[in-house]
Design a protein around this motif. Sequence first.
Motif, PDB file in Angstrom:
ATOM      1  N   GLY B 142       0.814  -1.204   0.000  1.00  0.00           N
ATOM      2  CA  GLY B 142       0.000   0.000   0.000  1.00  0.00           C
ATOM      3  C   GLY B 142       0.853   1.261   0.000  1.00  0.00           C
ATOM      4  O   GLY B 142       0.536   2.238  -0.682  1.00  0.00           O
ATOM      5  N   GLN B 143       1.957   1.216   0.748  1.00  0.00           N
ATOM      6  CA  GLN B 143       2.844   2.388   0.812  1.00  0.00           C
ATOM      7  C   GLN B 143       3.536   2.604  -0.525  1.00  0.00           C
ATOM      8  O   GLN B 143       3.643   3.744  -0.998  1.00  0.00           O
ATOM      9  CB  GLN B 143       3.888   2.192   1.913  1.00  0.00           C
ATOM     10  CG  GLN B 143       3.296   2.267   3.319  1.00  0.00           C
ATOM     11  CD  GLN B 143       4.287   1.793   4.366  1.00  0.00           C
ATOM     12  OE1 GLN B 143       5.177   0.997   4.082  1.00  0.00           O
ATOM     13  NE2 GLN B 143       4.122   2.270   5.585  1.00  0.00           N
ATOM     14  N   ALA B 144       3.986   1.484  -1.148  1.00  0.00           N
ATOM     15  CA  ALA B 144       4.653   1.597  -2.447  1.00  0.00           C
ATOM     16  C   ALA B 144       3.701   2.208  -3.469  1.00  0.00           C
ATOM     17  O   ALA B 144       4.094   3.044  -4.290  1.00  0.00           O
ATOM     18  CB  ALA B 144       5.125   0.220  -2.916  1.00  0.00           C
ATOM     19  N   GLN B 145       2.442   1.813  -3.382  1.00  0.00           N
ATOM     20  CA  GLN B 145       1.435   2.340  -4.309  1.00  0.00           C
ATOM     21  C   GLN B 145       1.264   3.850  -4.109  1.00  0.00           C
ATOM     22  O   GLN B 145       1.131   4.591  -5.073  1.00  0.00           O
ATOM     23  CB  GLN B 145       0.179   1.493  -4.091  1.00  0.00           C
ATOM     24  CG  GLN B 145      -1.146   2.120  -4.214  1.00  0.00           C
ATOM     25  CD  GLN B 145      -1.428   2.629  -5.583  1.00  0.00           C
ATOM     26  OE1 GLN B 145      -1.676   3.795  -5.708  1.00  0.00           O
ATOM     27  NE2 GLN B 145      -1.367   1.779  -6.578  1.00  0.00           N
ATOM     28  N   ARG B 146       1.344   4.313  -2.860  1.00  0.00           N
ATOM     29  CA  ARG B 146       1.253   5.751  -2.597  1.00  0.00           C
ATOM     30  C   ARG B 146       2.468   6.493  -3.137  1.00  0.00           C
ATOM     31  O   ARG B 146       2.347   7.605  -3.659  1.00  0.00           O
ATOM     32  CB  ARG B 146       1.190   6.031  -1.096  1.00  0.00           C
ATOM     33  CG  ARG B 146      -0.114   5.697  -0.445  1.00  0.00           C
ATOM     34  CD  ARG B 146       0.135   5.481   1.045  1.00  0.00           C
ATOM     35  NE  ARG B 146      -0.861   4.583   1.577  1.00  0.00           N
ATOM     36  CZ  ARG B 146      -1.992   5.009   2.126  1.00  0.00           C
ATOM     37  NH1 ARG B 146      -2.228   6.295   2.209  1.00  0.00           N
ATOM     38  NH2 ARG B 146      -2.857   4.149   2.582  1.00  0.00           N
ATOM     39  N   VAL B 147       3.647   5.879  -2.996  1.00  0.00           N
ATOM     40  CA  VAL B 147       4.857   6.516  -3.528  1.00  0.00           C
ATOM     41  C   VAL B 147       4.731   6.644  -5.047  1.00  0.00           C
ATOM     42  O   VAL B 147       5.024   7.694  -5.625  1.00  0.00           O
ATOM     43  CB  VAL B 147       6.125   5.694  -3.171  1.00  0.00           C
ATOM     44  CG1 VAL B 147       7.360   6.367  -3.756  1.00  0.00           C
ATOM     45  CG2 VAL B 147       6.266   5.561  -1.671  1.00  0.00           C
ATOM     46  N   ALA B 148       4.259   5.555  -5.691  1.00  0.00           N
ATOM     47  CA  ALA B 148       4.108   5.575  -7.153  1.00  0.00           C
ATOM     48  C   ALA B 148       3.133   6.665  -7.571  1.00  0.00           C
ATOM     49  O   ALA B 148       3.375   7.402  -8.533  1.00  0.00           O
ATOM     50  CB  ALA B 148       3.635   4.207  -7.648  1.00  0.00           C
ATOM     51  N   LEU B 149       2.053   6.772  -6.824  1.00  0.00           N
ATOM     52  CA  LEU B 149       1.055   7.799  -7.125  1.00  0.00           C
ATOM     53  C   LEU B 149       1.664   9.189  -6.941  1.00  0.00           C
ATOM     54  O   LEU B 149       1.524  10.067  -7.798  1.00  0.00           O
ATOM     55  CB  LEU B 149      -0.153   7.603  -6.207  1.00  0.00           C
ATOM     56  CG  LEU B 149      -1.323   8.565  -6.373  1.00  0.00           C
ATOM     57  CD1 LEU B 149      -1.922   8.423  -7.757  1.00  0.00           C
ATOM     58  CD2 LEU B 149      -2.388   8.299  -5.310  1.00  0.00           C
ATOM     59  N   GLY B 150       2.376   9.363  -5.831  1.00  0.00           N
ATOM     60  CA  GLY B 150       2.978  10.658  -5.541  1.00  0.00           C
ATOM     61  C   GLY B 150       4.033  11.039  -6.559  1.00  0.00           C
ATOM     62  O   GLY B 150       4.121  12.200  -6.972  1.00  0.00           O
ATOM     63  N   ARG B 151       4.823  10.052  -7.005  1.00  0.00           N
ATOM     64  CA  ARG B 151       5.892  10.336  -7.957  1.00  0.00           C
ATOM     65  C   ARG B 151       5.319  10.866  -9.272  1.00  0.00           C
ATOM     66  O   ARG B 151       5.946  11.676  -9.955  1.00  0.00           O
ATOM     67  CB  ARG B 151       6.702   9.050  -8.208  1.00  0.00           C
ATOM     68  CG  ARG B 151       7.918   9.259  -9.079  1.00  0.00           C
ATOM     69  CD  ARG B 151       8.687   7.981  -9.284  1.00  0.00           C
ATOM     70  NE  ARG B 151       7.930   7.017 -10.063  1.00  0.00           N
ATOM     71  CZ  ARG B 151       8.415   5.848 -10.469  1.00  0.00           C
ATOM     72  NH1 ARG B 151       9.641   5.488 -10.139  1.00  0.00           N
ATOM     73  NH2 ARG B 151       7.674   5.011 -11.166  1.00  0.00           N
ATOM     74  N   ALA B 152       4.127  10.371  -9.635  1.00  0.00           N
ATOM     75  CA  ALA B 152       3.505  10.834 -10.878  1.00  0.00           C
ATOM     76  C   ALA B 152       2.760  12.159 -10.663  1.00  0.00           C
ATOM     77  O   ALA B 152       2.801  13.051 -11.504  1.00  0.00           O
ATOM     78  CB  ALA B 152       2.556   9.765 -11.407  1.00  0.00           C
ATOM     79  N   LEU B 153       2.104  12.279  -9.501  1.00  0.00           N
ATOM     80  CA  LEU B 153       1.309  13.483  -9.226  1.00  0.00           C
ATOM     81  C   LEU B 153       2.171  14.720  -9.079  1.00  0.00           C
ATOM     82  O   LEU B 153       1.768  15.821  -9.448  1.00  0.00           O
ATOM     83  CB  LEU B 153       0.527  13.305  -7.916  1.00  0.00           C
ATOM     84  CG  LEU B 153      -0.782  12.535  -7.950  1.00  0.00           C
ATOM     85  CD1 LEU B 153      -1.284  12.351  -6.525  1.00  0.00           C
ATOM     86  CD2 LEU B 153      -1.812  13.245  -8.798  1.00  0.00           C
ATOM     87  N   ILE B 154       3.371  14.545  -8.542  1.00  0.00           N
ATOM     88  CA  ILE B 154       4.183  15.681  -8.118  1.00  0.00           C
ATOM     89  C   ILE B 154       4.556  16.591  -9.286  1.00  0.00           C
ATOM     90  O   ILE B 154       4.760  17.789  -9.109  1.00  0.00           O
ATOM     91  CB  ILE B 154       5.451  15.185  -7.367  1.00  0.00           C
ATOM     92  CG1 ILE B 154       6.010  16.291  -6.490  1.00  0.00           C
ATOM     93  CG2 ILE B 154       6.494  14.672  -8.340  1.00  0.00           C
ATOM     94  CD1 ILE B 154       7.058  15.803  -5.503  1.00  0.00           C
ATOM     95  N   VAL B 155       4.604  16.038 -10.518  1.00  0.00           N
ATOM     96  CA  VAL B 155       4.967  16.876 -11.666  1.00  0.00           C
ATOM     97  C   VAL B 155       3.744  17.614 -12.211  1.00  0.00           C
ATOM     98  O   VAL B 155       3.849  18.364 -13.173  1.00  0.00           O
ATOM     99  CB  VAL B 155       5.641  16.051 -12.794  1.00  0.00           C
ATOM    100  CG1 VAL B 155       6.924  15.423 -12.298  1.00  0.00           C
ATOM    101  CG2 VAL B 155       4.709  14.993 -13.347  1.00  0.00           C
ATOM    102  N   ARG B 156       2.586  17.397 -11.595  1.00  0.00           N
ATOM    103  CA  ARG B 156       1.324  18.005 -12.042  1.00  0.00           C
ATOM    104  C   ARG B 156       1.158  17.866 -13.545  1.00  0.00           C
ATOM    105  O   ARG B 156       1.127  18.853 -14.296  1.00  0.00           O
ATOM    106  CB  ARG B 156       1.270  19.487 -11.661  1.00  0.00           C
ATOM    107  CG  ARG B 156       1.232  19.679 -10.159  1.00  0.00           C
ATOM    108  CD  ARG B 156       1.238  21.152  -9.824  1.00  0.00           C
ATOM    109  NE  ARG B 156       1.609  21.377  -8.443  1.00  0.00           N
ATOM    110  CZ  ARG B 156       2.322  22.414  -8.019  1.00  0.00           C
ATOM    111  NH1 ARG B 156       2.737  23.324  -8.873  1.00  0.00           N
ATOM    112  NH2 ARG B 156       2.606  22.541  -6.741  1.00  0.00           N
TER     113      ARG B 156
END
Lengths: 296, 360
Positions: B142-156
């Motif tokens: 679950g945490q890895a999935q959040r990191v993956a989501l964050g890594r993509a979201l962060i570039v907007r």
Amino acid sequence: MSAAHDIPRRRPLLRAALPAAGLLPLVLWQIVFFVVPVALIFGVSVWRTQSYRLIPAFTFDNYIAIFARPAIWRALLLSVETAAFVTVACAVLAFPVAYFIAKKAGRWRGLLLVAVIAPFWISIVMRVAAWRLLLGERGVINQVAMTLGLTDAPMSFLLYSPVSTAIGLIYAYLPLYVLPLYAAISNIHDNWIEAALDLNASPARTFFEVILPLSAPGLVVGAVFCFVFGLGEFVTPALLGGGKQLMFSQVIQDEFQRRLDWPSGAAMAVVLLVLVFAALALSMKWIRRASGETGL
Amino acid sequence: MTERSPNAVELRAVSKVYGASAAVRDVSMEIARGAFVTILGPSGCGKSTLLRMISGFVTPSSGDVLIDGVSVLGAAPYERDTAMVFQDYALFPHRTVAQNLAFGLRMRRIAKDEIARRVEAMLELVNLRGFGDRRVSQMSGGQAQRVALGRALIVRPAVLLLDEPLGALDLKLRKQMQAELKTIHRDLGLTFVAVTHDQEEALTLSDRIAVMNGGALEQFDTPENLYRRPATRFVADFVGNANLFDARIGGGGRVAADSLPLTLDLSAAQRGGRGEGTRVALVVRPETIAVGAAAPAHHDCRVEARVDEIMFSGAVQQITGHLPDGTRLTAHQSAALPAPERGATAIFSWPGQSVWLVDG
């Protein structure tokens, strides 16, 4: 019934010792063919010679002499330089090969890996001899170069020089570098590469940010093979090096066989061994760091 | 300044042909800015290929892909303003959580102090505060999935692409992440395009769903319309459960089912303009069917069937039965209602106005 009773009767110590017993052949092998010979070499290295006769002693004169005699430390320097150059050259040449086999070869992968290993099926002496035919003054390369008018006289530095030793060693060690590198690159998921590209890393940046760091374990293992083998290599420099500029292993052989100064040769061998161990220790540290980072 | 396209993504008649087989055929779709669109379909339907066309890893054989109103056919993945959440997360194993998050910003040459600030904010957003220095190998699924989501979201990105984003999580975590995804989507106002084979996930998350089958787009509509007004037999069957009965439109708008002792008077809207003699299928949702001796008064469609199986699953019981000619029926009704007896004959009834027609 009785079988069921046998199991708990086994003593704990025995149960712990049984799997370890599998290591016994290895341990014996190491003792007989490594620990004892190294101990003997070290023992001899602190002896003296007088009129070609060994005299038991405890002196470090032989070690001091290595660095006092320019011919010797020049040979050592040449060995280190050659090994380092060969290592770097192999890394540069092996990377595209390993990358292609791991990532692009598809169904040809197996065949290409066999092709990489194939030279090992032929004796090193024959392979080195073949290089003489290529590199000699009337060898294939010089003939072609002169026919094409690239040079007027044959290039004499191609054979019997440190250049030919390096060429021979690069050729001999390339497979040793390709294989660990192939293993490391195979472990790089295509998705990691795609993720980097997707996050706007150019192909070049993707290489330096993702592919190269994740190839580190293979790069280090390959470098260890090349450097350690190159440092102590004897056959190739003996057959291709010409004998004007000697490598360290040749000097050691000289001490033992021609000068019959075993203690001096043994001291040089110990120095070489220490160098190898230093290289290994350093690489172990790198590998641990690199593999700690690749474990997903 | 040129007018900004209202669509974050536009696919114009894109196809992808591999040798003799087409992975995607002639798909056109407009994805509005800020929408949450899910591409839904069984495995091999071409949905991942479609997603990879948007990200740039697949070049369409024909057709055009536009991002923010501009064709990106000539742009490599690293030149497109998209960011992907990979199915297996594809986190860089040699980087810490914070370094993974910072990656896209570094590649976009954002200033160092701003990167640090945005990484902290993203750790906060995906509920991973204090995890920045962890190795990704130390993260749970679950945490890895959040990191993956964050890594993509962060570039907007102009479009956030999610490839089966929750597929590797267990049910409970999946539910939780669905809720978080929805909240993040609403809060950030970015365009999300997800791919999934899980129809429930698609229905829960999306504003609109594109149902794909065999490389073709079957229907692109809101979850409610997909469910209530499926365009094709495939959509009716794939989205939610459905009883499908082959039928034929007769004279005067009457529809006669082939295998049911049933004739329905359907409104013109329900018939969808189909003329007399058209082969159709009746779509009857299981939850519209009541099972019991006394059918509710407004249930004007009634058939008698033998009860084969009753499956209790918490709030709902699933009752399956068959007609004398072998046609099978499935009903979902509240577990609070009395269950019929297995092997007994019961009346299965539903209101005719809840019936939908698709082409047979």
